[in-house]
Design a protein around this motif. Structure first.
Motif, PDB file in Angstrom:
ATOM      1  N   GLU A 146      16.826 -24.806 -53.297  1.00  0.00           N
ATOM      2  CA  GLU A 146      16.420 -26.197 -53.098  1.00  0.00           C
ATOM      3  C   GLU A 146      15.863 -26.832 -54.368  1.00  0.00           C
ATOM      4  OE1 GLU A 146      16.553 -28.228 -50.420  1.00  0.00           O
ATOM      5  OE2 GLU A 146      17.623 -26.733 -49.232  1.00  0.00           O
ATOM      6  N   PHE A 147      15.135 -26.031 -55.174  1.00  0.00           N
ATOM      7  CA  PHE A 147      14.421 -26.597 -56.319  1.00  0.00           C
ATOM      8  C   PHE A 147      14.755 -25.926 -57.653  1.00  0.00           C
ATOM      9  CE2 PHE A 147      11.754 -27.127 -52.521  1.00  0.00           C
ATOM     10  CZ  PHE A 147      11.589 -28.509 -52.521  1.00  0.00           C
ATOM     11  N   GLY A 148      15.577 -24.884 -57.642  1.00  0.00           N
ATOM     12  CA  GLY A 148      15.897 -24.191 -58.883  1.00  0.00           C
ATOM     13  C   GLY A 148      14.752 -23.330 -59.386  1.00  0.00           C
ATOM     14  N   ILE A 149      13.833 -22.931 -58.507  1.00  0.00           N
ATOM     15  CA  ILE A 149      12.706 -22.082 -58.883  1.00  0.00           C
ATOM     16  C   ILE A 149      13.097 -20.640 -58.569  1.00  0.00           C
ATOM     17  CG2 ILE A 149      10.275 -21.553 -58.464  1.00  0.00           C
ATOM     18  CD1 ILE A 149       9.905 -24.479 -57.606  1.00  0.00           C
ATOM     19  N   GLY A 150      13.459 -19.882 -59.587  1.00  0.00           N
ATOM     20  CA  GLY A 150      13.997 -18.547 -59.365  1.00  0.00           C
ATOM     21  C   GLY A 150      12.988 -17.424 -59.465  1.00  0.00           C
ATOM     22  N   HIS A 151      11.747 -17.725 -59.828  1.00  0.00           N
ATOM     23  CA  HIS A 151      10.735 -16.678 -59.985  1.00  0.00           C
ATOM     24  C   HIS A 151       9.492 -17.123 -59.220  1.00  0.00           C
ATOM     25  CE1 HIS A 151       8.918 -13.353 -62.521  1.00  0.00           C
ATOM     26  NE2 HIS A 151       7.853 -13.893 -61.969  1.00  0.00           N
ATOM     27  N   SER A 152       9.355 -16.682 -57.973  1.00  0.00           N
ATOM     28  CA  SER A 152       8.244 -17.144 -57.141  1.00  0.00           C
ATOM     29  C   SER A 152       7.390 -15.972 -56.662  1.00  0.00           C
ATOM     30  CB  SER A 152       8.759 -17.936 -55.933  1.00  0.00           C
ATOM     31  OG  SER A 152       9.657 -17.158 -55.169  1.00  0.00           O
ATOM     32  N   THR A 153       6.089 -16.184 -56.668  1.00  0.00           N
ATOM     33  CA  THR A 153       5.124 -15.213 -56.166  1.00  0.00           C
ATOM     34  C   THR A 153       4.247 -15.919 -55.139  1.00  0.00           C
ATOM     35  OG1 THR A 153       5.087 -14.064 -58.300  1.00  0.00           O
ATOM     36  CG2 THR A 153       3.286 -13.596 -56.764  1.00  0.00           C
ATOM     37  N   VAL A 154       4.232 -15.407 -53.918  1.00  0.00           N
ATOM     38  CA  VAL A 154       3.532 -16.075 -52.817  1.00  0.00           C
ATOM     39  C   VAL A 154       2.501 -15.125 -52.210  1.00  0.00           C
ATOM     40  CG1 VAL A 154       3.796 -17.138 -50.543  1.00  0.00           C
ATOM     41  CG2 VAL A 154       5.530 -17.530 -52.314  1.00  0.00           C
ATOM     42  N   GLN A 155       1.314 -15.629 -52.008  1.00  0.00           N
ATOM     43  CA  GLN A 155       0.263 -14.874 -51.321  1.00  0.00           C
ATOM     44  C   GLN A 155       0.038 -15.473 -49.941  1.00  0.00           C
ATOM     45  OE1 GLN A 155      -3.114 -13.313 -53.451  1.00  0.00           O
ATOM     46  NE2 GLN A 155      -4.542 -14.193 -51.963  1.00  0.00           N
ATOM     47  N   LEU A 156       0.065 -14.609 -48.920  1.00  0.00           N
ATOM     48  CA  LEU A 156      -0.137 -15.051 -47.541  1.00  0.00           C
ATOM     49  C   LEU A 156      -1.581 -14.772 -47.123  1.00  0.00           C
ATOM     50  CD1 LEU A 156       3.146 -13.707 -45.912  1.00  0.00           C
ATOM     51  CD2 LEU A 156       2.711 -15.957 -46.908  1.00  0.00           C
ATOM     52  N   GLU A 157      -2.185 -15.735 -46.420  1.00  0.00           N
ATOM     53  CA  GLU A 157      -3.568 -15.612 -45.982  1.00  0.00           C
ATOM     54  C   GLU A 157      -3.680 -16.077 -44.522  1.00  0.00           C
ATOM     55  OE1 GLU A 157      -5.317 -16.730 -50.435  1.00  0.00           O
ATOM     56  OE2 GLU A 157      -5.293 -18.217 -48.808  1.00  0.00           O
ATOM     57  N   ASP A 158      -4.657 -15.515 -43.803  1.00  0.00           N
ATOM     58  CA  ASP A 158      -4.820 -15.941 -42.412  1.00  0.00           C
ATOM     59  C   ASP A 158      -5.930 -16.969 -42.245  1.00  0.00           C
ATOM     60  OD1 ASP A 158      -7.056 -14.416 -42.773  1.00  0.00           O
ATOM     61  OD2 ASP A 158      -6.541 -12.881 -41.292  1.00  0.00           O
ATOM     62  N   ASN A 159      -6.639 -17.297 -43.340  1.00  0.00           N
ATOM     63  CA  ASN A 159      -7.611 -18.393 -43.286  1.00  0.00           C
ATOM     64  C   ASN A 159      -7.800 -18.955 -44.689  1.00  0.00           C
ATOM     65  OD1 ASN A 159      -9.036 -16.121 -44.284  1.00  0.00           O
ATOM     66  ND2 ASN A 159     -10.967 -17.103 -43.762  1.00  0.00           N
ATOM     67  N   ALA A 165       1.819 -19.539 -55.316  1.00  0.00           N
ATOM     68  CA  ALA A 165       1.185 -20.346 -54.266  1.00  0.00           C
ATOM     69  C   ALA A 165       0.506 -19.435 -53.255  1.00  0.00           C
ATOM     70  CB  ALA A 165       2.222 -21.223 -53.563  1.00  0.00           C
ATOM     71  N   HIS A 166      -0.532 -19.974 -52.639  1.00  0.00           N
ATOM     72  CA  HIS A 166      -1.209 -19.313 -51.523  1.00  0.00           C
ATOM     73  C   HIS A 166      -0.885 -20.106 -50.253  1.00  0.00           C
ATOM     74  CE1 HIS A 166      -4.408 -16.962 -53.969  1.00  0.00           C
ATOM     75  NE2 HIS A 166      -3.434 -17.352 -54.783  1.00  0.00           N
ATOM     76  N   LEU A 167      -0.379 -19.418 -49.250  1.00  0.00           N
ATOM     77  CA  LEU A 167      -0.026 -20.060 -47.987  1.00  0.00           C
ATOM     78  C   LEU A 167      -0.932 -19.528 -46.877  1.00  0.00           C
ATOM     79  CD1 LEU A 167       3.894 -19.888 -48.090  1.00  0.00           C
ATOM     80  CD2 LEU A 167       2.363 -21.564 -49.149  1.00  0.00           C
ATOM     81  N   VAL A 168      -1.565 -20.435 -46.155  1.00  0.00           N
ATOM     82  CA  VAL A 168      -2.428 -20.059 -45.030  1.00  0.00           C
ATOM     83  C   VAL A 168      -1.587 -20.084 -43.756  1.00  0.00           C
ATOM     84  CG1 VAL A 168      -4.512 -20.614 -43.721  1.00  0.00           C
ATOM     85  CG2 VAL A 168      -4.435 -21.024 -46.204  1.00  0.00           C
ATOM     86  N   ARG A 169      -1.516 -18.905 -43.062  1.00  0.00           N
ATOM     87  CA  ARG A 169      -0.722 -18.770 -41.829  1.00  0.00           C
ATOM     88  C   ARG A 169      -1.597 -18.085 -40.764  1.00  0.00           C
ATOM     89  NH1 ARG A 169       4.018 -15.457 -41.972  1.00  0.00           N
ATOM     90  NH2 ARG A 169       5.217 -16.917 -40.729  1.00  0.00           N
ATOM     91  N   PRO A 170      -2.429 -18.823 -40.079  1.00  0.00           N
ATOM     92  CA  PRO A 170      -3.317 -18.211 -39.079  1.00  0.00           C
ATOM     93  C   PRO A 170      -2.527 -17.547 -37.956  1.00  0.00           C
ATOM     94  CG  PRO A 170      -3.948 -20.482 -39.559  1.00  0.00           C
ATOM     95  CD  PRO A 170      -2.611 -20.276 -40.161  1.00  0.00           C
TER      96      PRO A 170
END
Length: 311
Positions: free
Chosen positions: A283-296, A258-263
């Protein structure tokens, strides 16, 4: 735009790929092979379509157990430079092959049952009851071996449901054998066989549907994408979520990107990512997560992401 993979070593839900259930698979295969041989011989001797159909289905269960066991052993092997996810995906392929074998066996049994219905012959009801009664014990015991892991792995659940279904079917065969023995109605035996086919076909449909969905990398059953998206949007500082993907790595492992926008937030926030990955797993049983943080929010390119917006 930083990525984080630090949460990949979290323990996954469900049974170990090859630990606790190796003995269950081994004993399930041995007991059911012995029973199939005895039931097939008894079905031929007693001239019982119900026994032969049950033996055919039990043989398909032996093949299913063997495939599931082999897949679980391969899934436990370490990842390589070429197979970066390891061999976990083979459990999905094994489940799909098992479903296909099951319905192939049902088609063969249906053909044999129709032939017995057109040409009824005397049935040894006492032999039918004896062998089917033995099937209740063997299938019930085998189902018990898998009961503790049937909520965590579709392969283990498949073994559990097959054995539990076989136990119930054996109960039906005992009842049918008793009816034939006391009434002499030969047509009851193939009719009971039809009922067995219906029970097995209906009970296996959900498992078939789920294995097909897993093979197409659909979101695993039990995970609500909307709930996951809302969960991500509720994280501190997150204003938008895009390019959210959830898919199965195996019959018990789930991955997310997932890509998360955090200005206005720090570009690399290890504490935020570690907490997020921990919560996704619990919470969801998702044990392998890759997250990208973005400012816009980036502009949409030809493949969905990610041309930066031009001011």
């Amino acid at each position: 735009m930083p990525h984080d993979h630090s949460g990949h070593d979290h323990a996954h839900h469900g049974p170990p790929a090859d630990g606790n259930f190796s003995q269950a698979f081994k004993w399930g295969i041995i007991l059911n092979l012995l029973f199939v041989a005895g039931e097939a011989a008894g079905g031929l001797w007693a001239n019982s379509a119900a026994l032969l159909s049950d033996a055919g289905h039990n043989l398909s269960d032996v093949l299913s157990l063997a495939l599931a066991w082999g897949a679980s052993v391969l899934a436990a092997r370490r990842a390589t430079e070429r197979y970066t996810y390891g061999y976990k995906g083979i459990t999905i392929q094994a489940a799909l092959v098992n479903a296909a074998l099951l319905y192939l066996a049902l088609g063969f049994i249906l053909w044999e049952t129709i032939d017995h219905l057109r040409h009824p012959a005397p049935v040894n009801g006492s032999a039918v009851m004896l062998l089917a009664g033995l099937g209740i014990l063997i299938n019930g015991f085998t189902a018990w071996l898998f009961r503790s892991g049937q909520k965590g792995d579709v392969n283990v659940r498949g073994a559990y449901l097959h054995m539990l279904t076989d136990m119930l079917v054996s109960v039906g065969v005992v009842v049918g054998g008793a009816l034939v023995y006391f009434t002499g109605w030969l047509w009851l035996d193939p009719v009971i066989s039809f009922v067995i086919l219906g029970v097995v076909g209906v009970s296996s449909w959900g498992l078939l549907r789920e294995t097909v969905q897993l093979s197409l990398q659909a979101v695993p059953e039990g995970i609500d994408v909307t709930a996951v998206r809302e969960f991500l949007l509720a994280r501190p500082g997150v204003t938008q979520v895009h390019d959210l993907h959830i898919w199965p790595l195996s019959t018990r492992d789930t991955a997310l990107t997932a890509h998360l926008v955090r200005p206005g937030q720090p570009g690399l926030d290890n504490k935020f990512l570690q907490t997020l990955q921990h919560d996704l797993e619990h919470e969801f049983g998702i044990g392998h997560s890759t997250v990208q943080l973005e400012d816009n929010m980036p502009g949409m390119g030809p493949h969905g992401c990610c041309e930066e917006l031009v001011a």
